[in-house]
Design an enzyme around this catalytic site. Structure first.
Site, short mmCIF file in Angstrom:
data_model
loop_
_atom_site.label_atom_id
_atom_site.label_comp_id
_atom_site.label_asym_id
_atom_site.label_seq_id
_atom_site.Cartn_x
_atom_site.Cartn_y
_atom_site.Cartn_z
N CYS A 187 0.83 -1.20 0.00
CA CYS A 187 0.00 0.00 0.00
C CYS A 187 0.87 1.26 0.00
O CYS A 187 1.59 1.50 -0.94
CB CYS A 187 -1.02 -0.04 1.15
SG CYS A 187 -2.35 1.18 0.96
N HIS A 233 -3.77 -4.84 0.00
CA HIS A 233 -3.31 -5.40 1.27
C HIS A 233 -3.43 -6.92 1.22
O HIS A 233 -4.51 -7.46 1.42
CB HIS A 233 -4.18 -4.88 2.42
CG HIS A 233 -3.93 -3.45 2.74
ND1 HIS A 233 -2.96 -3.04 3.62
CD2 HIS A 233 -4.52 -2.32 2.28
CE1 HIS A 233 -2.96 -1.72 3.71
NE2 HIS A 233 -3.89 -1.26 2.89
N GLU A 278 -2.49 -9.00 3.36
CA GLU A 278 -2.85 -9.50 4.70
C GLU A 278 -4.34 -9.39 4.98
O GLU A 278 -4.84 -9.96 5.96
CB GLU A 278 -2.03 -8.77 5.78
CG GLU A 278 -2.48 -7.37 6.13
CD GLU A 278 -2.09 -6.29 5.14
OE1 GLU A 278 -2.36 -5.10 5.45
OE2 GLU A 278 -1.51 -6.60 4.07
#
Length: 193
Positions: free
Chosen positions: A77, A175, A177
């Site tokens: 990001c 992202h 994650e």
């Protein structure tokens, strides 16, 4: 394997650390140059505003360290955006790893883009086993245009770089994650590079 998540005060580092743990690895949070240099893999996260984030990097000397790392580095990001030449956000000079300038989305689309989108034109082992048009999670108001270092594309009013690569440096605008099984596979691919 030693995995270091750069902790410079501008990241969602805990969610990345938990995602790494779910893959069966431990990650260390650090802003110490020696520890980062000795890592097998480095993750450079980022959430927030570009000019204040780059200021934190400069205060700690990490702005000189990161571009000179030799192991695989993944910018996520804002981390990816800071690895570019410049950003329109705060008229920020970046680390110059990716040869592209970060621009603000036009007023024709709602910003920030928050939520799920798709990635396509996947290149590089970072996306090994990932199908075209897979869904990933994004939160951003600025983007890197398409360039010679683009390894994934997303579309939000225009096509832009969802992923970048230069030598040992990788970046994802999204992202991983927070991108469910697809994101976990991408993180796993990164750790296997």
């Amino acid at each position: 394997m030693k995995i270091v998540i750069i902790n410079y005060g501008a990241g969602n580092i805990q969610s990345i650390k938990f995602a790494i743990k779910r893959l069966g690895y431990e990650a260390v949070l650090s802003n110490k140059a020696d520890e980062i240099r000795k890592a097998d893999k480095v993750i450079f996260p980022g959430v927030g505003e570009a000019s204040s984030a780059i200021k934190k990097l400069r205060e700690s000397g990490l702005d000189d360290l990161i571009p000179n790392l030799k192991q695989p580095v993944l910018g996520i990001c804002l981390g990816m955006q800071l690895m570019c030449n410049r950003s329109e956000e705060g008229n920020t000079v970046g680390l110059g790893i990716f040869d592209v300038d970060v621009l603000r989305f036009s007023k024709s689309v709602k910003v920030p883009q928050i939520g799920w989108n798709q990635i396509s034109d996947l290149k590089s082992d970072l996306f090994k086993g990932i199908q075209e048009e897979s869904h990933i999670y994004l939160v951003h108001s600025f983007y890197a245009p398409l360039c010679s270092q683009t390894i994934a594309i997303s579309n939000y009013g225009l096509k832009y770089s969802a992923g970048l690569k230069h030598d040992n440096f990788y970046g994802t605008q999204f992202h991983p994650e927070k991108s469910s099984d697809i994101g976990e596979r991408i993180l796993s691919n990164f750790l296997e590079l």
